[in-house]
Design an enzyme around this catalytic site. Structure first.
Site, short mmCIF file in Angstrom:
data_model
loop_
_atom_site.label_atom_id
_atom_site.label_comp_id
_atom_site.label_asym_id
_atom_site.label_seq_id
_atom_site.Cartn_x
_atom_site.Cartn_y
_atom_site.Cartn_z
N LYS A 121 9.16 43.21 32.66
CA LYS A 121 9.72 41.99 32.07
C LYS A 121 11.00 42.33 31.32
O LYS A 121 10.99 43.21 30.44
CB LYS A 121 8.71 41.36 31.12
CG LYS A 121 7.45 40.84 31.81
CD LYS A 121 7.73 39.59 32.63
CE LYS A 121 6.45 38.94 33.11
NZ LYS A 121 6.72 37.74 33.93
N ASP A 151 11.38 41.20 36.45
CA ASP A 151 11.26 39.76 36.23
C ASP A 151 12.04 39.37 34.99
O ASP A 151 11.67 39.71 33.88
CB ASP A 151 9.78 39.37 36.08
CG ASP A 151 9.59 37.85 36.07
OD1 ASP A 151 10.60 37.12 36.09
OD2 ASP A 151 8.42 37.41 36.05
N GLU A 207 13.26 39.09 40.08
CA GLU A 207 12.61 37.77 40.03
C GLU A 207 13.29 36.85 39.02
O GLU A 207 13.55 37.25 37.89
CB GLU A 207 11.14 37.99 39.66
CG GLU A 207 10.33 36.71 39.56
CD GLU A 207 8.84 36.99 39.39
OE1 GLU A 207 8.41 38.17 39.52
OE2 GLU A 207 8.09 36.05 39.11
N ASP A 235 10.83 32.13 41.24
CA ASP A 235 9.51 31.83 40.65
C ASP A 235 9.56 30.42 40.03
O ASP A 235 9.23 29.45 40.69
CB ASP A 235 9.13 32.90 39.63
CG ASP A 235 7.75 32.68 39.03
OD1 ASP A 235 7.05 31.75 39.47
OD2 ASP A 235 7.36 33.42 38.10
N LYS A 267 2.40 30.35 42.99
CA LYS A 267 1.36 30.35 41.95
C LYS A 267 0.60 29.04 42.07
O LYS A 267 1.22 27.98 42.18
CB LYS A 267 1.98 30.45 40.56
CG LYS A 267 2.58 31.82 40.25
CD LYS A 267 3.20 31.86 38.87
CE LYS A 267 3.81 33.23 38.62
NZ LYS A 267 4.75 33.23 37.49
MG MG Z 1 7.77 35.38 37.07
#
Ligand code: MG
Length: 365
Positions: free
Chosen positions: A162, A190, A218, A243, A267
């Site tokens: 992240k 991400d 991402e 995403d 997701k």
């Molecule tokens: Mg993500």
């Protein structure tokens, strides 16, 4: 098998370590569990987290959407009529994708139980063992490096790093982690919407020139900035994954036609459940685009559903980011999918295989 009632519970599970992204910090799972009852005595389980900063869903909105809009349409419906039920769920109200997902998960659980088969077999079958990455939260460089080494030693071969807080520091974070785990783990980056398009191109070109090999980048830019996403995709070698920018099947078609991203992150909480997740995987396969399947801060109930989808649609879903259960301090579900660090496996139990959810505080709604 007819639906007789839909009830709600609050599930609280502390995380092993706080989950930190450019958007938020979370230290406990607090998810709504949906329990669908039937006249045959079978029970279906679903789950939805409140991810207000991404989907707009809150605990209150999830309960209200189901209790006032979805539940009245489903009472009395035959589970065998799955396509009709998913249509009723998807058209009950606009958006509210997490609420829809929770109910769909429970309905698919019951549908597979009706035919006494694990859900993935009902969805077309596959190899019931998959491998997930794990999230390395955004933090001080030393902490992120230590967390990355620890994850590799626990057997994880893909790390979801992240970033997205501060561009200069982000570049240093990635270089430090890359040199610490080079050759032992693939890195997925991400940025959680934390960069501008130009910053993203600058960071990626710098990293690429420095010899840092990343599996993917991402969501570098804001969710609505599709032009910015395309700007980045056009200018960097590393594959770019969408995403927060894509929720449902029609958005995926638009994104693919624009060539705004190379990979789609599916997701269930964005798609509104399993029916649209399957559609997206099939659309992506038609265009030869790869998908990842991911989750929000979820436990082994809703993530189990994502695992069944991943196995059945493995031809399109080539990357798995289902580390929610391994971030939890304990598994609240009895039975179901087995989460053992990076390895996830499905048993032969019918449906999702969940017999009971421990520590559920039932709530009226
Ligand atoms: Mg993500």
């Amino acid at each position: 098998m007819k639906i007789t009632d839909i009830r709600f519970g609050m599930l609280r599970v502390p995380l092993k370590t706080p989950f930190k992204t450019a958007l938020r910090t979370v230290d406990t799972v607090e998810d709504i569990i949906v329990v669908v009852h039937t006249d045959s005595g079978h029970t279906g389980y679903g789950e939805a987290p409140a991810t207000a900063v991404i989907t707009g869903d809150t605990h209150g909105s999830i309960i209200e959407a189901i209790a006032k809009f979805i539940r009245p349409r489903l009472i009395g419906q035959e589970i065998a009529n799955l396509n009709h039920i998913t249509q009723l769920i998807q058209t009950a109200l606009e958006r509210n994708t997490s609420a829809k997902a929770a109910v769909e998960i429970a309905v698919y659980d019951l549908w597979a139980q009706l035919y006494n088969a694990p859900l993935y077999k009902m969805l077309g079958g596959g190899d019931p063992v998959i491998t997930t990455d794990i999230t390395i939260s955004v933090d001080y460089i030393d902490k992120m490096v230590a967390d990355s080494i620890d994850a590799v030693e626990r057997g994880f071969e893909s790390l979801k790093i992240k970033v997205g807080k501060d561009i200069g520091l982000d570049i240093e974070r990635v270089k430090a982690i890359y040199s610490a785990v080079e050759g032992r783990a693939l890195l997925r980056l991400d940025a959680n919407q934390g960069w501008t398009a130009k910053q993203a191109v600058f960071a990626m070109q710098h990293l690429e020139d420095a010899g840092v090999v990343l599996e993917l980048l991402e969501q570098p830019v804001k969710a609505r900035d599709i032009d910015g996403l395309k700007y980045v995709t056009d200018r960097v070698h590393t594959p770019v994954m969408a995403d927060e920018s894509v929720f449902g099947p029609t958005e995926v078609i638009d994104l693919i036609k624009m060539r705004a991203a190379d990979i789609i992150n599916i997701k269930l909480m964005k798609t509104g459940g399993i029916s649209n997740a399957i559609r997206i995987a099939d659309i992506a396969a038609l265009y030869g685009v790869e998908c990842m399947i991911g989750c929000m801060i979820e436990t082994s109930i809703s993530v189990a559903a994502a695992v069944h989808v991943a196995v059945a649609k493995a031809g399109a879903i080539t990357k798995v980011d289902l580390d929610g259960p391994s971030l939890c301090r304990f598994n609240p579900a009895e039975g179901g999918v087995i989460f053992n660090e990076s390895e996830i496996s499905i048993t032969d139990a019918p449906g999702l295989g969940i017999r009971e959810v421990r520590g559920l505080e039932m709530i009226s709604g």
